[in-house]
Design an enzyme around this catalytic site. Structure first.
Site, PDB file in Angstrom:
ATOM      1  N   LYS A  46       4.268 -66.390 -23.499  1.00  0.00           N
ATOM      2  CA  LYS A  46       2.374 -66.375 -23.011  1.00  0.00           C
ATOM      3  C   LYS A  46       2.444 -66.135 -21.601  1.00  0.00           C
ATOM      4  O   LYS A  46       3.676 -66.371 -20.798  1.00  0.00           O
ATOM      5  CB  LYS A  46       1.951 -68.011 -23.277  1.00  0.00           C
ATOM      6  N   LYS A  81       0.881 -67.931 -14.967  1.00  0.00           N
ATOM      7  CA  LYS A  81       0.677 -67.363 -13.786  1.00  0.00           C
ATOM      8  C   LYS A  81       1.695 -67.773 -12.525  1.00  0.00           C
ATOM      9  O   LYS A  81       1.685 -67.156 -11.439  1.00  0.00           O
ATOM     10  CB  LYS A  81      -0.718 -68.063 -13.104  1.00  0.00           C
ATOM     11  N   LYS A 104       9.079 -76.583 -19.359  1.00  0.00           N
ATOM     12  CA  LYS A 104       9.133 -76.764 -18.032  1.00  0.00           C
ATOM     13  C   LYS A 104      10.586 -77.431 -17.578  1.00  0.00           C
ATOM     14  O   LYS A 104      11.080 -76.868 -16.605  1.00  0.00           O
ATOM     15  CB  LYS A 104       8.048 -77.608 -17.340  1.00  0.00           C
TER      16      LYS A 104
HETATM   17  P1  ATP Z   1       1.944 -72.277 -14.622  1.00  0.00           P
HETATM   18  O1  ATP Z   1       2.489 -71.143 -15.112  1.00  0.00           O
HETATM   19  O2  ATP Z   1       1.479 -72.277 -13.259  1.00  0.00           O
HETATM   20  O3  ATP Z   1       2.354 -73.485 -15.340  1.00  0.00           O
HETATM   21  P2  ATP Z   1      -0.239 -71.351 -16.509  1.00  0.00           P
HETATM   22  O4  ATP Z   1      -0.821 -69.821 -16.205  1.00  0.00           O
HETATM   23  O5  ATP Z   1       0.284 -71.725 -17.595  1.00  0.00           O
HETATM   24  O6  ATP Z   1       0.292 -72.031 -15.170  1.00  0.00           O
HETATM   25  P3  ATP Z   1      -2.251 -73.610 -16.606  1.00  0.00           P
HETATM   26  O7  ATP Z   1      -2.711 -74.256 -15.114  1.00  0.00           O
HETATM   27  O8  ATP Z   1      -1.142 -74.514 -16.991  1.00  0.00           O
HETATM   28  O9  ATP Z   1      -1.563 -72.212 -16.325  1.00  0.00           O
HETATM   29  O10 ATP Z   1      -3.269 -73.489 -17.121  1.00  0.00           O
HETATM   30  C1  ATP Z   1      -4.689 -73.127 -16.797  1.00  0.00           C
HETATM   31  C2  ATP Z   1      -5.758 -72.994 -18.083  1.00  0.00           C
HETATM   32  O11 ATP Z   1      -5.144 -71.449 -18.448  1.00  0.00           O
HETATM   33  C3  ATP Z   1      -5.444 -73.772 -19.309  1.00  0.00           C
HETATM   34  O12 ATP Z   1      -6.646 -74.066 -19.856  1.00  0.00           O
HETATM   35  C4  ATP Z   1      -4.525 -73.192 -19.995  1.00  0.00           C
HETATM   36  O13 ATP Z   1      -4.638 -73.310 -21.257  1.00  0.00           O
HETATM   37  C5  ATP Z   1      -5.099 -71.628 -19.889  1.00  0.00           C
HETATM   38  N1  ATP Z   1      -3.996 -70.683 -20.141  1.00  0.00           N
HETATM   39  C6  ATP Z   1      -2.865 -70.505 -19.421  1.00  0.00           C
HETATM   40  N2  ATP Z   1      -2.252 -69.565 -19.664  1.00  0.00           N
HETATM   41  C7  ATP Z   1      -2.838 -68.990 -20.677  1.00  0.00           C
HETATM   42  C8  ATP Z   1      -2.517 -67.704 -21.715  1.00  0.00           C
HETATM   43  N3  ATP Z   1      -1.432 -66.925 -21.564  1.00  0.00           N
HETATM   44  N4  ATP Z   1      -3.582 -67.370 -22.336  1.00  0.00           N
HETATM   45  C9  ATP Z   1      -4.973 -67.910 -22.483  1.00  0.00           C
HETATM   46  N5  ATP Z   1      -5.230 -69.331 -21.691  1.00  0.00           N
HETATM   47  C10 ATP Z   1      -4.019 -69.307 -20.815  1.00  0.00           C
END
Ligand code: ATP
Ligand code: LTN
Length: 335
Positions: A198, A201, A116
């Site tokens: 990965k 979102k 980040k």
């Molecule tokens: P951001 O991009 O806003 O940081 P993010 O997509 O990484 O968000 P988080 O809010 O950090 O999402 O994560 C929410 C949940 O989704 C967590 O349990 C995280 O481990 C899971 N998660 C996030 N990205 C993935 C992915 N690509 N595959 C599987 N699980 C995921």
């Protein structure tokens, strides 16, 4: 709602960006499966989201939208507690105590902080650095036994465990040491355009992710454009991350094994496979979106879910925090 006989489960998602199929397959799907057997608390972690600059009006709207998406994906507010993190002040209060037990070196090692910081080089704020302590406080505040998350959260979970153990041995037994629950498959869904990273979102490039609320046309278009490496076989293969990710997605959405997907598409073209994958994802999302559209219109209902959630969480949070304050040597205020 709070069934004291069931183990306690806690998890959360930041209301940043567009809730995506990676979040569903890595976390939410497990939440839904486990909510019957656990006394579950699901957070919308708005305080965590502030570590990246947010537009206040959008954040407010997104928090409610996430609650509606949790419910549309299968979280039942009659069985589980849904809470907005900032509605329960004890999260931040416990964080302070835990921060006095956390070493700088532990935070320096966190890969999410490093990632980040690279992405938001102009805003490497202290909250981004201390983020994992707030997450530990989310978990420990409710004495959670189990924390279902995707693989990227493993390191943060280890810190939460270490802090529970450290507090317990410094003072006396106070916190449950939580266990992570990371799915065997789906714990790391990859980006559609850059399959070596990965799916995320908050990705600036929306073609990298399938949002839970993407329309059928958009889903199909994004899958059609997804990167598939050179080669033509629809097969899992470590050296071809693009097609492997799509095969995994197909398998997880349809509940077919990877072997079954591979044999179904043996001898077929990438393009046929991608058309079908776009269709199965769109079909999978359709009932979720229908339910979302119904619930999100009913603000009173959403607010009642949140009021009930906050009341329950506040009561539980206060109980843990007053125990913690007593253990560290704070005087209770005179009444
Ligand atoms: P951001 O991009 O806003 O940081 P993010 O997509 O990484 O968000 P988080 O809010 O950090 O999402 O994560 C929410 C949940 O989704 C967590 O349990 C995280 O481990 C899971 N998660 C996030 N990205 C993935 C992915 N690509 N595959 C599987 N699980 C995921
Ligand atoms: N840091 C997590 C979100 C999160 C969380 C939690 C997950 C905040 N508090 C407590 C599980 C338990 C993330 O996915 N980025």
């Amino acid at each position: 709602m709070a069934d004291t006989h069931k183990p306690i489960l806690l998890s959360g998602i930041q209301p940043s960006g567009h809730l995506c199929i990676g979040n569903y397959l890595g976390a939410l799907k497990n939440w839904v499966n486990l909510q019957e057997s656990h006394d579950s608390i699901f957070l919308v972690v708005d305080m965590h989201a502030l570590t990246v600059r947010q537009n206040p009006a959008e954040l407010r709207q997104r928090c409610l939208s996430y609650v509606a998406q949790y419910i549309a994906c299968g979280i039942d507010p009659e069985k589980s507690t849904i809470v907005i993190q900032s509605h329960v002040p004890q999260h931040a209060e416990l964080m302070w105590i835990l921060s006095t037990l956390t070493y700088m070196g532990e935070l320096n090692r966190m890969t999410q902080f490093k990632d980040k910081s690279k992405k938001h080089a102009a805003n490497i704020n202290a909250g981004l650095f201390t983020y994992p302590i707030l997450m530990a406080s989310d978990i420990l505040l409710y004495q959670a036994d189990l924390v279902p998350v995707g693989a990227d959260q493993k390191q943060h979970l280890e810190l939460a465990r270490d802090l529970a153990i450290r507090f317990n041995s410094t003072y006396s037994d106070t916190f449950v040491v939580p266990e992570p629950c990371i799915p065997k498959t789906g714990a790391r869904i990859m980006s559609l355009q850059e399959p070596e990273k990965k799916m995320s979102k908050s990705d600036d490039n929306l073609n990298n992710l399938i949002a839970i609320l993407d329309s059928a046309d958009i889903v199909k278009r994004k899958i059609k454009r997804a990167v598939t490496d050179s080669g033509s076989e629809v097969k899992m293969d470590k050296s071809r991350p693009g097609i492997s990710n799509l095969v995994q997605l197909y398998s997880l959405i349809t509940d077919l094994s990877v072997k079954e997907v591979e044999s179904q598409y043996s001898g077929k073209m990438y393009s046929d496979f991608k058309t079908d994958l776009g269709n199965v994802i769109a079909e999978f999302l359709e009932p979720i979106q229908k339910k979302y559209n119904e619930i999100s219109k009913d603000k009173d209902y959403l607010e009642s879910v949140l009021a009930k959630g906050a009341e329950n969480a506040f009561y539980r949070g206060r109980k843990t925090l007053s125990k913690v304050y007593r253990k560290v040597g704070f005087i209770q205020p005179a009444r």
